[in-house]
Scaffold this motif. Structure first.
Motif: not given
Length: 373
Positions: A98-102, A112-114, A134-135, A244-245
């Protein structure tokens, strides 16, 4: 213009490609019959998802565009825009996703989080237990064992490319020329040394001690899976490895969930991609301290097998091949590559690390631009 390229791994081959694309003549020299180093001993992944923001990500995204364009012209590369999935098993791992998505560059990566069901719909081979995935849509793959051969065949067809195998370059002669171990001199308007993990001998003589280290890895490949693995697959240990993470959520993961002892001891992550023959390439470990071991260890392979089977929900096919490889990595890992002018008209390009297969088209394009090809 005539360009001499030394080293027929993926970095050297991409330099030859860009030179020919710009209308130049290329003489390509390789010390073996064909490249046998890290350019073949990798996943063949065009790996965008974990790259550090900024120059590294920009380079990977540009390389991803170039790989796709070249792959359309050279089908033998086996380019596939398959993306990747990183399954997560609990709240700590999910928080890192979720942090990566931000991240502000999340959209550029295709993050995209599936849900687990959505991930299985995308990749039905993932029948094991996990909460979400995580996609990364921008990840892709090529065939590492044959990519250089396919590129070389296309280069030879242009009539502007000469490949000279089984010749080790021993000396840089004046400006714009090298001498091989047969005593023959090869001159042109520019020389690019793409020597991979060979950092002594010629490299030390012309460049001194370069800020590049060697890294050893272990990997394996299985018999055919018997069904498609429609994406690349990573595990949450890749969160610990790829820049990246980095986030507070990753700090919490490291503090609250100890890494498996074998994975920690060998600085491991799971990466897995399916080859065109149906087999799975699975890895990997990272060893930084010299002297490297000369043998491969079973513990890492056993760990990888357990992780893969937990995601697939089935036994791993028989392991067909195991191997070790060594690649060159900039000591300052924030640097994409070490590019150094060592003589007038002679450049050394090395040290992309585990980014070599991903970034080589863009690395070579930058060299061509900087040298005014």
């Amino acid at each position: 213009m005539k360009v001499i390229v030394v080293g027929a791994g993926v970095v050297g081959t991409m330099h030859a490609w860009h030179a020919v694309e710009r209308g130049h003549e290329v003489v390509h020299i390789e010390r073996e019959a064909e490249a046998r180093g890290a350019s073949l001993r990798n996943f063949g992944q065009i790996w965008v998802s974990g790259r550090a923001g900024g120059e590294e990500l920009d380079t990977a995204l540009r390389a991803r565009e170039l790989w796709e364009a070249i792959g359309a012209r050279v089908p033998g590369l086996g380019f596939r825009a398959i993306g990747s999935l990183t399954p997560v098993r609990n709240a700590l791992e999910r928080a890192v996703a979720e942090a990566a998505l931000a991240r502000p560059d999340a959209a550029a990566r295709g993050y995209e989080l599936l849900t687990a069901d959505e991930a299985r719909a995308l990749n039905p081979a993932l029948r094991g237990e996990f909460e979400a995935a995580l996609r990364c849509e921008r990840d892709a793959a090529v065939e590492p064992r044959t990519a250089q051969l396919a590129l070389r065949e296309a280069l030879l067809a242009t009539g502007k490319y000469t490949f000279l195998p089984n010749r080790e370059v021993r000396d840089v002669v004046g400006e714009h020329a090298v001498r091989d171990d047969r005593g023959e001199t090869h001159g042109g308007d520019a020389v690019v040394l793409c020597t991979g993990a060979s950092l002594s001998g010629l490299v030390r003589e012309v460049a001194g001690e370069v800020p590049v280290r060697r890294v050893r890895l272990q990997m394996m490949q299985t018999d055919p899976l018997g069904e498609p693995l429609t994406t690349s697959v990573a595990d949450a240990d890749s969160f610990r490895y790829y820049p990246a993470y980095a986030s507070g959520a990753l700090d919490a993961l490291n503090a609250g969930q100890a890494q498996d002892p074998t994975a920690a001891a060998h600085r491991m992550q799971l990466l897995m991609v399916q080859r065109l023959d149906g087999g799975l390439t699975v890895g990997d470990t990272h060893e930084y301290e010299h002297p490297f071991a000369f043998d491969t260890l079973e513990d890492p392979y056993e760990h990888l097998t357990r992780v893969v089977e937990s995601f697939l929900g089935r036994p791993l096919p028989r392991i067909r091949r195991r191997w070790a490889g060594v690649y060159a990595q900039c000591v300052d890992t924030t640097r994409v590559v070490h590019r150094q002018k060592v003589r007038d008209g002679v450049w050394l390009v090395t040290g992309p690390g585990g980014r070599g297969m991903t970034c080589s088209p863009a690395i070579a394009e930058t060299t061509a631009n900087e040298l005014g090809w």
